[in-house]
Design a protein around this motif. Sequence first.
Motif, PDB file in Angstrom:
ATOM      1  N   PRO A 149       0.602  -2.539   9.696  1.00 57.86           N
ATOM      2  CA  PRO A 149       0.319  -3.865  10.011  1.00 57.86           C
ATOM      3  C   PRO A 149      -1.150  -4.054  10.420  1.00 57.86           C
ATOM      4  N   SER A 150      -1.649  -5.258  10.381  1.00 61.19           N
ATOM      5  CA  SER A 150      -3.080  -5.667  10.917  1.00 61.19           C
ATOM      6  C   SER A 150      -3.598  -5.154  12.016  1.00 61.19           C
ATOM      7  N   SER A 151      -2.668  -5.594  12.993  1.00 64.78           N
ATOM      8  CA  SER A 151      -3.182  -5.347  14.341  1.00 64.78           C
ATOM      9  C   SER A 151      -2.939  -3.788  14.786  1.00 64.78           C
ATOM     10  N   GLU A 152      -1.735  -3.145  14.415  1.00 66.62           N
ATOM     11  CA  GLU A 152      -1.788  -1.681  14.604  1.00 66.62           C
ATOM     12  C   GLU A 152      -2.950  -0.965  13.796  1.00 66.62           C
ATOM     13  N   PHE A 153      -3.194  -1.408  12.538  1.00 66.98           N
ATOM     14  CA  PHE A 153      -4.235  -0.701  11.961  1.00 66.98           C
ATOM     15  C   PHE A 153      -5.650  -0.932  12.499  1.00 66.98           C
ATOM     16  N   SER A 154      -5.905  -1.993  13.115  1.00 70.25           N
ATOM     17  CA  SER A 154      -7.167  -2.386  13.705  1.00 70.25           C
ATOM     18  C   SER A 154      -7.294  -1.514  14.909  1.00 70.25           C
ATOM     19  N   SER A 155      -6.209  -1.431  15.784  1.00 70.25           N
ATOM     20  CA  SER A 155      -6.472  -0.632  16.895  1.00 70.25           C
ATOM     21  C   SER A 155      -6.512   0.653  16.687  1.00 70.25           C
ATOM     22  N   ARG A 156      -5.885   1.392  15.589  1.00 69.13           N
ATOM     23  CA  ARG A 156      -5.939   2.775  15.209  1.00 69.13           C
ATOM     24  C   ARG A 156      -7.268   3.065  14.825  1.00 69.13           C
TER      25      ARG A 156
END
Length: 329
Positions: free
Chosen positions: A124-131
Motif C-alpha cells: 500500500p502507498s502509506s506502508e511503502f512510503s514509510s519503508r
Amino acid sequence: MAVKRFTVLDLIDMDLKEHNALNLRCIGGRKGLSRVIDIPDLNRPGLALSGFYDSFAYQRIQIFGRGEVAYLRKLASEHKTDTIQKMFEYPIPCCIFTHSLLPDSGFFEIAEKAQCPILQTDLPSSEFSSRLLRVLSTIFAPQKSMHGVLVEVYGIGVLILGDSGVGKSEAALELIERGHRLVADDVVDIRCVNGNILMGSGANKIIGHHMEIRGLGIINITHLFGVGAIRDKKQIQLVVELEEWNPEKMYDRLGTTDLTIDILGVKVPKLEIPVKPGRNIPIIIETAAMNERLKKMGYYSAKEFNQNILKWIESDSARSVYYGQDDFI
C-alpha cells in the motif's frame, strides 16, 4: 561527507527483508535504471498531473497510488496526455506504482520515450512510503569509518578504540566468550541516522564477523561461537578507548567526570581505560555497559556516592558543633 552514487537499479537490487522489504520490480523504462537518486524524499505528483508545475519536486521519487492512477485513467479516457508529457520533460529519477497498479499503455509509451524507469510494488502507498523513507534515510545518512571493534554488551553498543596492538580484539574476544555479541572488528562503518542515532556495522559483510588475533591469526566468530554471537549492526551508545597505562596521567577514579566523543556531530559517552598487566579489561567493559544502562534509567552511581559523602560530612560537622557547645562542658 559525500554520499556515494545511488541509482534506481541500486534501489531495486537492495537485499531488504521483513519490515524493510520494498518488493520492487521494473515494469518499464529499463534504459533509465542508471538514473541517480539525489534526494532521500518522495513526491505524490497529483498537482503536476493536473497541469500545475510550479515548485514541482521532480528531483524526488514519484509515487503513484490509487488516486493518481484513477486520475491517469480519466486523462486517458479524455485523450489528454499533454500534462503527462510535460511531467516527463523533467529529469525524474523514477515512478513507482503501489498496490500492484499499472498505468495505461499511453503512459508507458511516454515513459519509454523519456527513458524514465517505471517500478511497481504490491505494498500500500502509506506502508511503502514509510519503508522507502526509512531506507533512503539510512542510505543518505552521513557516514564515516573508524578503526576499532564494535560489540554488543548487555544490550549496549560499545565501540572499543585504541592504538594498534593495545588489545582491542582480545578484549572483544573475551566478551564474546562470555556471551556477548560481535558486530564488527578492525573497521567499523558508522552512519548517523535521523540526525542523532549512530548505527555501526562491518565494512564488509563477507569478512565482517572475522577477527584477527595476533599469534593466532584470522578466526571466524560465527563458526566458533555460533550465530548467536554476532549481529549485523548496532547503535553505538558507549565508546571505550583503551590506552597504555601512563603513570603521569590523572585518571578519573570517581566517575563524576562525563567525557564524550563527537562522531558525525553526535555526542557519545566515552571512557578512557588504561591497560596494564593485571587489569581485567573485559570485566571493566561489562561493568561500564551495565553502568551506562543504569544512567539511561536515571541512576548515577558516582553522583549518588558523592551526594552521600557530602551528607555525611555535613552531618558530622553539625554533630561536632553541637557537642562542642559550652552547655555540655
